[in-house]
Scaffold this active site. Sequence first.
Site, PDB file in Angstrom:
ATOM      1  CE1 TYR A  54      52.335  71.783  47.591  1.00 33.85           C
ATOM      2  CE2 TYR A  54      52.306  71.957  49.978  1.00 33.85           C
ATOM      3  CZ  TYR A  54      52.919  72.204  48.760  1.00 33.85           C
ATOM      4  OH  TYR A  54      54.122  72.867  48.717  1.00 33.85           O
ATOM      5  CD  GLU A  56      51.896  67.572  46.298  1.00 29.66           C
ATOM      6  OE1 GLU A  56      50.849  67.574  46.979  1.00 29.66           O
ATOM      7  OE2 GLU A  56      53.026  67.837  46.725  1.00 29.66           O
ATOM      8  CG  ASP A 200      53.628  77.950  22.489  1.00 30.49           C
ATOM      9  OD1 ASP A 200      52.544  78.394  22.923  1.00 30.49           O
ATOM     10  OD2 ASP A 200      54.736  78.306  22.933  1.00 30.49           O
ATOM     11  CB  THR A 227      49.752  81.281  28.427  1.00 27.30           C
ATOM     12  OG1 THR A 227      49.642  82.093  27.262  1.00 27.30           O
ATOM     13  CG2 THR A 227      51.184  80.835  28.603  1.00 27.30           C
ATOM     14  CE  LYS A 230      51.475  85.232  26.332  1.00 25.47           C
ATOM     15  NZ  LYS A 230      51.877  83.969  26.975  1.00 25.47           N
ATOM     16  NE  ARG A 236      51.359  85.989  34.898  1.00 25.83           N
ATOM     17  CZ  ARG A 236      51.354  86.913  33.931  1.00 25.83           C
ATOM     18  NH1 ARG A 236      50.467  87.886  33.939  1.00 25.83           N
ATOM     19  NH2 ARG A 236      52.217  86.863  32.951  1.00 25.83           N
TER      20      ARG A 236
HETATM   21  N1  DSN Z   1      56.108  87.123  27.746  1.00 24.90           N
HETATM   22  C1  DSN Z   1      55.221  86.595  26.754  1.00 24.90           C
HETATM   23  C2  DSN Z   1      55.076  87.516  25.595  1.00 24.90           C
HETATM   24  O1  DSN Z   1      55.095  88.690  25.847  1.00 24.90           O
HETATM   25  O2  DSN Z   1      54.901  87.089  24.471  1.00 24.90           O
HETATM   26  C3  DSN Z   1      55.554  85.247  26.301  1.00 24.90           C
HETATM   27  O3  DSN Z   1      56.274  84.532  27.227  1.00 24.90           O
END
Ligand code: DSN
Length: 416
Positions: A54, A56, A200, A227, A230, A236
Amino acid sequence: MQPTSNLDAYDSEISAAIHNETRRQAQTLTLIASENHTYPEVFETNGSILTDKYAEGYPGRRYYAGQQFYDEIERLAVNRAKELFRAEHANVQPLSGSPMNQAVYFGLLEPGDTILAMDLTHGGHLTHGAPASHMGRIFNFVRYRTRGARGEIDFDEVRALALKHKPKMVLCGHSSYPRELDYAAFKAIADEIGAITMADVSHIGGLIAGGALANPMDAGFDVLTTTTHKTLRGPRGGMIVCRQPFARKIDSAVFPGLQGGPHMHQVAGIAVAMKKAADAEFQAYARQVLANAKTLGEHLQQSGIPLVTGGTDNHMLVLDIAAGGFGDGAQAQMTLEACGLVTNKQLIPDDPNPPARPSGLRLGTPAVTSRGMRASEVQNIGELIAQALQGHPTQPIAEQVQSLAERHPIPGLALS
Ligand code: DSN
């Protein structure tokens, strides 16, 4: 030092599922725009002892003892994020994309405040106020749309809505929009009404980090979220970068506002992915992702498959399956999956069909590019997609897909 493992002996069911998934990924082609293949080094951080602890709080301000190395890891991640996105502050603790965006809304806004965001069928994301998401119930989302054959953002409409509704935040970003965004235009409208600007860039974060697409922070945006799994190719996770005046509120919104202990194995993996993203090799990767998407789009169009907006400026393509006469997106997804081409069905602007059977299909090139594929392989993929949609027999297409996949192994992945 890595823990020794006997998963296979201890839990053969889970172990077999992992082996089978490894084989599935190795023998098929991931064309889902939001997915990618991460680095072996990230598998190492994710499977490390960091998962046990942990942490925090923030570096130098933790709640539990034993934090020396977690502080070091988080400081490295934060500094790399600030450098990559040219930002004054970074928070690398969001567990993933949804809590990341929620933290920004809760940190900078009050429940009931208005956010101007992209219409969901035109490409906006669930956390941008879909009625099914809690965010849509807590905040008041007003929607702008795209227009014309090229699907440009309708900035006349954005401005008119901004002047009418006086949103506290102007939000841009998408999960299904293949065109580049004009950040300066959003910023100018937000400045007129004194709104916070948030981008975003979850889908294109890696392409921005790699210098292939524009960075909203360079246009003076207040907040950027992305994120990390990607186009950035990390584990992740999510991260928020912002200008200094928003730093304290965003940090408090992430922890203790929304989350408890950060997943420090992920934070370490994010740090590694950002070290990679700062390299020239990653810049070449980001450019190749874009080039591959263009090539794939051109090939599909030549084969009679219409593209929403007529093409792409980023890593993704949205196919208008219904307009092409190939059924709907759900059928296309199933047909392609039977051939080893893994995609997802997708709503298109003002889609008359429901989300479970939408008119479109979304494709992306990040994962095949991570496997080293370039123009000729991508043309081959385009040809195989066209054949599958046109109803050619599945088996020969599936064999060609498997052969292509096996000639381009996933980096660092050993098949046993
Ligand atoms: N699930 C993602 C996507 O495929 O764009 C976004 O949350």
